[in-house]
Motif scaffolding. Structure first.
Motif, PDB file in Angstrom:
ATOM      1  N   GLY A 148       0.680  -1.055   0.003  1.00 42.43           N
ATOM      2  CA  GLY A 148       0.078  -0.023   0.115  1.00 42.43           C
ATOM      3  C   GLY A 148       0.812   1.378   0.059  1.00 42.43           C
TER       4      GLY A 148
ATOM      5  N   GLU B 237       0.214   5.193   0.894  1.00 40.96           N
ATOM      6  CA  GLU B 237      -0.861   6.278   1.259  1.00 40.96           C
ATOM      7  C   GLU B 237      -0.579   7.583   0.477  1.00 40.96           C
ATOM      8  OE1 GLU B 237       0.671   4.433   3.268  1.00 40.96           O
ATOM      9  OE2 GLU B 237      -0.984   3.445   4.961  1.00 40.96           O
TER      10      GLU B 237
ATOM     11  N   CYS C  81      -5.216   5.243  -0.151  1.00 41.73           N
ATOM     12  CA  CYS C  81      -4.206   4.327  -0.209  1.00 41.73           C
ATOM     13  C   CYS C  81      -4.438   3.283  -1.371  1.00 41.73           C
ATOM     14  CB  CYS C  81      -4.538   3.283   0.997  1.00 41.73           C
ATOM     15  SG  CYS C  81      -3.645   1.786   1.073  1.00 41.73           S
TER      16      CYS C  81
ATOM     17  N   CYS D 283      -2.474   2.198   5.884  1.00 40.60           N
ATOM     18  CA  CYS D 283      -3.375   1.191   5.359  1.00 40.60           C
ATOM     19  C   CYS D 283      -2.571  -0.268   5.331  1.00 40.60           C
ATOM     20  CB  CYS D 283      -3.907   1.395   4.101  1.00 40.60           C
ATOM     21  SG  CYS D 283      -2.573   1.502   2.641  1.00 40.60           S
TER      22      CYS D 283
END
Lengths: 112, 112
Positions: free
Chosen positions: A4, A6, A23, A89
Motif C-alpha cells: 500500500g 498512502e 491508499c 493502510c
C-alpha cells in the motif's frame, strides 16, 4: 515488500474539518485494514474492509474500497485535535501468506 | 481481555553487543505472533512471524533472529548489533485467521 501507498504523506487541517487519506495497492487483496499510530506508540486497529465490500462506517470513520482501481480511502469527519496521529493502510492476501503488508502512512495533524 | 507487553520500552546498545527483546501476550492461547521494525517516518516491515511454539518464519534475511519458547512468548535476538538495527520494534498478535492484529507498545532501539 510494500503493497500500500498512502497519499498524502502529510496532512494538516483545522479542528472540525474532514480529513481524507488515500491508499493504493498493487495486487489483488482479500481485505484492507486501517491502523492508527500515535507518536512513539504501537498501532491501533481502526477498521477492516473485505474485498467484496465497498464502504464501511465506524463512528466518525468512513472507509471505501474500489477494487477495480486498487484503492481505498479513509475519511475522518469532524476531526479533533486528538485525531492527530499517523494512519496506515495494510492489505492482506491469503494466497500470499495472509500477512499484513503496510504502506508508508499519512501523518495527520489536527490543529485546535 | 487480552493484553500484549513488550520490554524494554527503550534500549541504547553499542555496535557489536547482543540483543534480546521480549514480547508476551496474556488472555489468549495459540496466537499468531509477529515482529515488525519501523524506521523513522516509515511504514512497518515484517521481520518474523510464528504460528506456534518453535515455529518461526523469517521474512527478511538480516542480522536478527526470533524464537518462541512458549505459546505466548516471542523473543527477538541478535548476537551482534549493527548501526542499521536501530529502529522501533513492534510485536503483534493475531487470533488465528481473523486478520486483525493487536500491537504492543513497542521498543525503541538505538545502536551507537
Amino acid at each position: 515488500s510494500q503493497q500500500g501507498e498512502e497519499d498524502p504523506q502529510a496532512l494538516s487541517i483545522q479542528e472540525g474539518e474532514n480529513a481524507t487519506m488515500n491508499c493504493s495497492y498493487k495486487t489483488s487483496i482479500n481485505n484492507l485494514q486501517w491502523y492508527r499510530q500515535n507518536s512513539g506508540r504501537g498501532l491501533v486497529h481502526l477498521i477492516l474492509i473485505r474485498s467484496n465490500e465497498r464502504e464501511k462506517h465506524s463512528g466518525r470513520l468512513r472507509v471505501t474500497l474500489d477494487t477495480s482501481k486498487k484503492s481505498s480511502s479513509l475519511l475522518i469527519t469532524a476531526s479533533r485535535a486528538a485525531d492527530t496521529a499517523s494512519y496506515f493502510c495494510a492489505t492482506v492476501t491469503y494466497n500470499q501468506g495472509g500477512k499484513l503488508i503496510f504502506g508508508q502512512g499519512t501523518e495527520l495533524s489536527v490543529k485546535p | 481481555s487480552q493484553t500484549i507487553h513488550q520490554w524494554p520500552a527503550t534500549l541504547v546498545q553499542p555496535v557489536g553487543s547482543p540483543l534480546s527483546l521480549e514480547c508476551t501476550v496474556e488472555g489468549t492461547s495459540n496466537p499468531n505472533l509477529y515482529w515488525y521494525r519501523q524506521a523513522a517516518g516509515r511504514g512497518l516491515q515484517l521481520l518474523f512471524y510464528s504460528v506456534g511454539i518453535g515455529q518461526i518464519s523469517s521474512e527478511v534475511p538480516q542480522n536478527l533472529s526470533a524464537s518462541r519458547p512458549q505459546d505466548r512468548q516471542f523473543i527477538l535476538s541478535s548476537k551482534k548489533l549493527l548501526l542499521s538495527d536501530s529502529g522501533f520494534y513492534l510485536c503483534a498478535w493475531e487470533r488465528g485467521r481473523v486478520d486483525t492484529q493487536y500491537f504492543g507498545p513497542g521498543t525503541r532501539l538505538t545502536v551507537l
